[in-house]
Design an enzyme around this catalytic site. Structure first.
Site, PDB file in Angstrom:
ATOM      1  N   ASN A  81      60.976  32.924  73.146  1.00  0.00           N
ATOM      2  CA  ASN A  81      59.969  33.963  72.943  1.00  0.00           C
ATOM      3  C   ASN A  81      60.360  35.324  73.498  1.00  0.00           C
ATOM      4  OD1 ASN A  81      57.044  34.988  72.551  1.00  0.00           O
ATOM      5  ND2 ASN A  81      57.417  35.262  74.742  1.00  0.00           N
TER       6      ASN A  81
ATOM      7  N   LYS B  50      65.853  41.374  65.573  1.00  0.00           N
ATOM      8  CA  LYS B  50      64.839  40.458  65.070  1.00  0.00           C
ATOM      9  C   LYS B  50      65.195  39.944  63.669  1.00  0.00           C
ATOM     10  CE  LYS B  50      62.160  40.284  68.630  1.00  0.00           C
ATOM     11  NZ  LYS B  50      62.043  39.013  69.404  1.00  0.00           N
TER      12      LYS B  50
ATOM     13  N   ASP C 151      61.048  33.600  83.020  1.00  0.00           N
ATOM     14  CA  ASP C 151      60.893  35.038  82.847  1.00  0.00           C
ATOM     15  C   ASP C 151      61.708  35.741  83.924  1.00  0.00           C
ATOM     16  OD1 ASP C 151      58.676  36.804  81.170  1.00  0.00           O
ATOM     17  OD2 ASP C 151      59.370  37.821  82.979  1.00  0.00           O
TER      18      ASP C 151
ATOM     19  N   THR D  64      50.180  43.398  73.444  1.00  0.00           N
ATOM     20  CA  THR D  64      50.992  42.905  74.551  1.00  0.00           C
ATOM     21  C   THR D  64      51.536  44.085  75.346  1.00  0.00           C
ATOM     22  OG1 THR D  64      53.076  42.943  73.313  1.00  0.00           O
ATOM     23  CG2 THR D  64      51.729  40.944  73.132  1.00  0.00           C
TER      24      THR D  64
ATOM     25  N   ILE E 147      50.727  43.174  67.983  1.00  0.00           N
ATOM     26  CA  ILE E 147      49.979  42.309  68.876  1.00  0.00           C
ATOM     27  C   ILE E 147      49.759  43.058  70.190  1.00  0.00           C
ATOM     28  CG2 ILE E 147      49.868  40.032  69.946  1.00  0.00           C
ATOM     29  CD1 ILE E 147      50.052  39.963  66.871  1.00  0.00           C
TER      30      ILE E 147
ATOM     31  N   TYR F  42      65.907  46.824  68.103  1.00  0.00           N
ATOM     32  CA  TYR F  42      64.862  45.805  68.048  1.00  0.00           C
ATOM     33  C   TYR F  42      64.771  45.209  66.641  1.00  0.00           C
ATOM     34  CZ  TYR F  42      60.292  43.576  68.595  1.00  0.00           C
ATOM     35  OH  TYR F  42      59.272  42.668  68.630  1.00  0.00           O
TER      36      TYR F  42
END
Length: 267
Positions: free
Chosen positions: A92, A169, A39, A198, A196, A165
């Site tokens: 991810n 994706k 990360d 997050t 989700i 985005y």
């Protein structure tokens, strides 16, 4: 839960928090012997590594800027050398347009070019580069090598004010398919989360003029009336990475609370 992931070595990007952290911990919980977690936020990824170790797996925390090619290559090499190979790659990491710009208009007609470039570099180019550098190790693996990529429902349908985005994706979904073809017998699949809970989702809400209205708008099309949980996504990812999914490759799996199952909106 035995998929089986036992004895495998995994690398998870974007593992500092949220879905990435949940994936890394779940991989360890399901028997993966070693998990390298990467990360940009080195403090957060060290915390993830500690959680992985607490589940009984070895861990290596790697600080990595996915917009820097040399960082990506060093990340993969460090993982493979530290643990003697690589069996599972989970791409991810992801960012959204609103993380790089202020204001409330981030549409196709107004998004700054530098924002488009930043989102593209992390969400799509880095997925390709990480896969490219990992490919030699995955091809040498004798333990069911697999790649799992993070796509999104935004890559399947259009959402307002996040064009980079959504487009990146969508690119990940197609990159998953061509990777499955080009790297076979290494398997490659992707997952497409909906809303989700997050940090990325919270940042998207924060950029809206009415945060609560935006949250209601995104959850309203779902058949499951709540935000998804990172651990729910993590269990899908672990299945796709495991030997239980040995006959699955080149596929995209939606985990969205039923949002794309119909054309309705709950009142």
């Amino acid at each position: 839960m035995d998929g089986s992931l036992k004895g495998k070595v995994a690398l998870v990007t974007g593992a500092g928090r949220g879905i990435g952290r949940a994936i890394a911990v779940e991989l360890a919980r399901q028997g993966t012997s070693a998990v390298a977690v990467a990360d940009l936020d080195e403090t957060a990824v060290e915390e993830t590594a500690d959680l992985v170790r607490a589940e009984g797996a070895k861990a290596e925390a790697v600080g990595c800027d996915l917009r820097v090619r040399d960082d990506i290559e060093a990340m993969v090499t460090r993982c493979a050398e530290r643990f003697g190979g690589l069996d599972v790659l989970v791409n991810n990491a992801g960012v959204i347009d609103t993380a790089f710009t202020t204001g409330h208009d981030h549409g196709v007609g107004s998004l700054p070019e530098e924002v488009w470039d930043a989102v593209y570099e992390v969400n799509l180019k880095a997925v390709w580069l990480t896969t490219r550098f990992a490919a030699p190790y995955l091809r040498r693996s004798t333990r069911g090598p697999a790649i799992v990529n993070a796509a999104s429902v935004s890559g399947l349908v259009g959402f307002p004010n996040c064009p980079a985005y959504g487009v990146t994706k969508a690119g990940v979904i197609h990159l998953t398919k061509v990777t499955a073809v080009d790297l076979a017998p290494v398997r490659c699949n992707c997952f497409c989360p909906g809303v989700i809970d997050t940090q990325l989702t919270q940042e998207y809400f924060a950029a809206a003029e009415d945060r609560e209205a935006m949250a209601r708008e995104l959850v309203a099309p779902q058949l499951v009336d709540r935000l998804g949980r990172p651990e729910e996504v993590a269990r899908l990812v672990c299945f796709l990475a495991s030997d239980s999914a040995a006959f699955i490759t080149g596929a995209a799996y939606v985990v969205d609370g039923g949002a794309l199952a119909w054309r309705g909106v709950k009142g």
